[in-house]
Design a protein around this motif. Structure first.
Motif, short mmCIF file in Angstrom:
data_model
loop_
_atom_site.label_atom_id
_atom_site.label_comp_id
_atom_site.label_asym_id
_atom_site.label_seq_id
_atom_site.Cartn_x
_atom_site.Cartn_y
_atom_site.Cartn_z
N THR A 96 37.77 48.88 40.13
CA THR A 96 39.08 48.55 39.59
C THR A 96 38.91 48.00 38.17
O THR A 96 38.05 47.16 37.98
N SER A 138 40.48 41.74 39.36
CA SER A 138 39.66 42.24 40.46
C SER A 138 38.21 42.38 39.99
O SER A 138 37.58 43.39 40.22
N HIS A 176 46.80 50.66 34.72
CA HIS A 176 47.62 50.63 35.92
C HIS A 176 49.12 50.62 35.65
O HIS A 176 49.90 50.33 36.55
N ARG A 182 52.47 52.88 34.38
CA ARG A 182 52.91 54.27 34.29
C ARG A 182 54.00 54.43 33.26
O ARG A 182 54.86 53.56 33.14
N MET A 233 37.48 48.05 48.84
CA MET A 233 38.29 47.23 47.94
C MET A 233 39.03 48.05 46.89
O MET A 233 40.09 47.69 46.43
N LYS A 283 58.72 52.12 32.20
CA LYS A 283 57.34 51.67 32.22
C LYS A 283 57.18 50.87 33.50
O LYS A 283 58.00 50.00 33.79
N GLN A 284 56.15 51.19 34.26
CA GLN A 284 55.98 50.53 35.55
C GLN A 284 54.57 50.01 35.63
O GLN A 284 53.62 50.74 35.38
N SER A 285 54.44 48.73 35.95
CA SER A 285 53.12 48.11 35.92
C SER A 285 52.81 47.47 37.26
O SER A 285 53.67 46.83 37.86
N GLU A 286 51.59 47.66 37.72
CA GLU A 286 51.18 47.02 38.96
C GLU A 286 49.70 46.73 38.89
O GLU A 286 49.03 47.20 37.97
N VAL A 287 49.20 45.95 39.85
CA VAL A 287 47.78 45.61 39.85
C VAL A 287 47.19 46.02 41.19
O VAL A 287 47.79 45.81 42.23
N HIS A 288 46.02 46.65 41.14
CA HIS A 288 45.36 47.11 42.37
C HIS A 288 44.11 46.28 42.64
O HIS A 288 43.75 45.43 41.86
N GLY A 289 43.44 46.61 43.74
CA GLY A 289 42.13 46.03 43.99
C GLY A 289 42.21 44.71 44.71
O GLY A 289 43.07 44.49 45.54
N SER A 319 43.15 41.74 44.04
CA SER A 319 44.33 40.89 44.01
C SER A 319 45.45 41.44 44.87
O SER A 319 46.49 40.84 45.02
N GLU A 357 49.73 38.85 48.03
CA GLU A 357 51.01 39.15 47.41
C GLU A 357 50.89 40.41 46.56
O GLU A 357 49.85 40.66 45.97
N ARG A 362 60.33 48.51 34.13
CA ARG A 362 61.22 48.35 32.98
C ARG A 362 61.91 49.68 32.70
O ARG A 362 61.27 50.72 32.64
N PRO A 371 54.19 46.45 28.84
CA PRO A 371 54.21 47.00 30.20
C PRO A 371 54.66 45.96 31.23
O PRO A 371 55.07 46.31 32.33
N THR A 372 54.60 44.69 30.86
CA THR A 372 55.02 43.63 31.78
C THR A 372 56.27 42.95 31.22
O THR A 372 56.53 42.98 30.02
N ILE A 373 57.03 42.34 32.10
CA ILE A 373 58.31 41.73 31.74
C ILE A 373 58.06 40.31 31.23
O ILE A 373 57.35 39.55 31.90
#
Lengths: 537, 192
Positions: free
Chosen positions: A30, A119, A174, A176, A465, B34-40, B42, B47, B53, B62-64
């Motif tokens: 990640t 991560s 990450h 889009r 993971m 624009k859509q942001s997320e975190v993987h892995g 966390s 959560e 956005r 990318p984040t609000i």
């Protein structure tokens, strides 16, 4: 030309396919994993190569992945290797040395940094490693640029016969957005590099290649200077942005202008390294002070300030205007620009408990760690080194089951080192994928020196993971591999990691902990995420 | 026009997939997203958080930014409280499920959580689980919530329905219908 919605990772992968990629190689990590996942999903639908076979493959680790990519380049195909930032440490040997060979098929090294350590175990900045290897580094600021720069990186790599490092960060990898792609090219295989000795890094030849690389630095600087965009406007403030810093700055630019009579700051954006000095000098000559907004280390800022200070005041991470650790945000950049924070009057009145990550319901690791804890109950002296993977979650309450977690494979090495100097019940706990990645060689050391230690391999068939990718080699291969490495057959114990075997597993672990030599316990049961993925496909 | 949404919940709730539904519906009418997320690490079982956005012009961060979100779409009530600092005090609305996911020790009193949420200027608390069950699939609770927020979104309900169909087509007609119904029940829930 097509319009697509892509994450930064996917944009890089799509661009590589459109650029005629022959070989893509990676180890999951990640925030880079989705590059290979996308390549594997789409390479079959991409135009076929008139000569050769287009491949996208998971590898045992980042070093093996890198070397595969080098082989593709040598025989004249375009190659990409992708990894997370700490993966580049593993691949450091081929990385630094590949800067000296005469790159044939374009080689793009994609490294996804993880500032804020969402991560990861550190937040190293790969731009400095590109500098260390003396190769060009491209840093996109959004998904469109991730696509465009990847395609340009292949061309630049071939034109100047060097690898190009493409640096991503988590929020770019990450997130889009809409991306317009350009026409794909049909992959070509040029045939192997014919320049004699240009890939043979014996000292005499390596010196020639090193000189050639050093001579290219001026060209890189000139080209990157042209690519940097400078707008001279307000004389009060000059802003230098790199990568995603651009977006956080632009988020706030209008507000700064509104607060300063409609005038915008002067602005220099840098997306390619190494950078020349001309535009930076022009900016500094024009403004009273400079703010540097860069994701990662204060790299440009440190160069600007140097040892004796810049001709103008420079703000950034070193000055404290921006936080030295963690990722940037529109909010932190806003503060650095001297703008008041947006009103955030709302907040919960009660104390909110965190919701840390945890094992999936029914995870085999939970059963394995329960058994290990039971086996150690009442023991006064033991050392449990953990490794990188889901099982590291056992460091948290309620488990508190391990003493260390440092880097890929360290559990095997640290338990061996401690065992060698007399630590009783020295235990390494490692996943199967991590064992293949970097654990095996430590076991070779242990066998050679007859070190008293126990390695527990949590064999779930997947790298969990990162969203469950298949382990490079199957479960059935492990016992014969361990035997081949020299572990005594009677001290290779293969057990099913399930609570119904709890008593028997505890007993087996106790027996091997009591053995004064190398023992390996393989606890086998498939990762549930992996099973879900297999069933869905 | 800009419209910022914080989507939050607990890993495994499928919260992130509805972010895609809204994003695609917005793009279909020519808006930028624009859509942001975190993987892995966390994400695993803890959560989960996505920022979406939507705007009629180029989107930068990318984040609000804090205090900027028009909507918090929460699949779990404690998580709704966690992201309040991102909500615009002047115009932001919270649309939240009411069923707690108690996968942590010391989960606060649920009545206290809901009480705090009710004290917000603009809030819609939705019994998404019950409505999803009535719609035929408890896993579509997330679309009940999208339904409950539908009139706030800068896209029409019809365009969202179209994207629901496209997203769930592969899983068969029964799943499509349950999700469409869940969306509809959500829309009706705010008028009752």
């Amino acid at each position: 030309m097509a319009q697509m919605v892509l994450s930064g990772d996917e944009a890089v992968a799509q661009a590589a396919l459109d650029a005629g990629l022959m070989g893509g190689f990676a180890y999951p990590g990640t925030p880079s994993t989705e590059i290979m996942e996308y390549l594997q999903e789409h390479i079959g639908k991409a135009p076929a190569a008139p000569r050769g076979i287009r491949v996208a493959q998971w590898c045992a680790n980042e070093k093996t992945a890198y070397e595969s990519a080098l082989g593709v380049s040598f025989v004249g195909g375009r190659a990409m290797v992708s990894m997370k930032h700490v993966g580049l440490n593993v691949a450091m040997d081929p990385f630094v040395n590949s800067a000296l060979v005469r790159i044939n098929g374009g080689l793009v090294v994609v490294v996804a940094d993880d500032p804020s350590m969402h991560s990861s175990q550190n937040e190293q900045d790969s731009r400095l490693l590109a500098d260390f290897a003396r190769i060009p580094c491209y840093e996109p600021s959004d998904q469109q640029e991730a696509y465009d720069m990847t395609r340009q990186a292949f061309e630049y790599s071939e034109r100047h016969e060097v690898p190009v490092l493409l640096r991503l960060t988590t929020r770019l990898a990450h997130a889009r957005a809409q991306v317009s792609t350009s026409d794909p090219i049909v992959p070509t295989l040029k045939g192997k590099c014919t320049d004699p000795y240009s890939w043979i890094l014996m000292p005499a030849m390596a010196r020639r290649r090193w000189q050639a690389l050093l001579e290219k630095q001026a060209i890189f600087r000139t080209d990157h200077e042209v690519a940097a965009s400078l707008a001279l406007r307000s004389t009060k403030l000059g802003v230098i942005t790199t990568g995603l810093g651009l977006r956080y700055y632009l988020e706030n630019e209008e507000d700064w202008a509104a607060a300063h009579g409609g005038e915008r700051p002067s602005h220099l954006h840098i997306g390619r390294y190494p950078i020349g000095t001309g535009k930076i000098r022009q900016l500094l000559d024009h403004v009273d002070r400079v703010l540097v907004i860069e994701e990662g280390y204060p790299y440009i800022e440190r160069d600007l300030v140097g040892m004796f200070g810049a001709p103008r005041p420079v703000d950034g991470k070193l000055s404290g205007a921006l936080p030295l650790m963690g990722e940037l945000s529109a909010d932190s950049v806003r503060t650095a620009l001297g703008l008041p924070q947006h009103e955030a009057a709302l907040a919960a009145r009660m104390q909110l408990p965190g919701r840390p990550p945890q094992f999936c319901q029914g995870c085999p690791h939970a059963d394995s760690i329960t058994a290990l804890k039971a086996a150690l109950e009442g023991e006064a002296e033991f050392f449990t080194a953990s490794d990188i993977g889901c099982y590291t979650l056992s460091a948290l309450p309620p488990w508190n089951a391990v003493d260390s977690c440092v880097d890929m494979g360290a559990s095997a090495g640290m338990s061996r080192g401690a065992g060698a100097i007399g630590q009783k019940k020295s235990i390494g706990m490692i996943g199967d994928s991590t064992f293949y990645h970097s654990g095996m060689t430590n076991l070779v050391d242990a066998v050679k020196h007859k070190t008293p230690m126990t390695l527990i391999i949590l064999d779930n068939g997947a790298t969990g993971m990162t969203g469950a990718q298949p382990t490079i080699s199957g479960t059935s291969q492990l016992p014969s591999l361990l035997e081949g490495l020299g572990v005594e057959k009677e001290h290779i114990r293969v057990l099913e990691a399930h609570r119904r075997n709890h008593e028997a597993n505890v007993q087996a672990i106790r027996e091997e902990l009591a053995y004064e030599g190398v023992s390996v316990i393989v606890l086998v049961r498939e990762c549930l995420e992996w099973l879900k993925k297999v069933r869905a496909s | 026009m800009t419209f910022d949404i914080v989507l939050c919940g607990v890993g495994g709730q499928g919260g992130l997939s509805v972010s895609v539904v809204i994003a695609r519906a917005a793009m279909a009418v020519g808006l930028q997203v624009k859509q942001s997320e975190v993987h892995g690490m966390s994400q695993r079982g803890g959560e989960v958080l996505a920022h979406l956005r939507i705007a009629d012009r180029e989107i930068q961060s990318p984040t609000i930014p804090k205090g900027h979100a028009d909507l918090i779409l929460a699949f779990e009530p404690l998580e709704a409280l966690r992201y309040l600092p991102w909500l615009s005090a002047e115009r932001g609305t919270v649309v939240s499920a009411i069923t707690p996911i108690r996968n942590i020790q010391q989960y606060p009193d649920i009545e206290a959580i809901l009480g705090e949420l009710r004290s917000l200027p603009r809030v819609r608390l939705v019994d998404a689980d019950t409505l999803a069950r009535q719609a035929g699939n408890v896993r579509s609770a997330n679309l009940v919530l999208v339904g409950a927020a539908a009139d706030l979104l800068p896209v029409s309900p019809e365009s969202i329905e179209k994207e629901i169909k496209a997203l769930f087509q592969r899983k068969g007609e029964a799943v499509v219908q349950a999700n469409l119904k869940a969306f509809e029940y959500g829309r009706h829930s705010i008028h009752s």
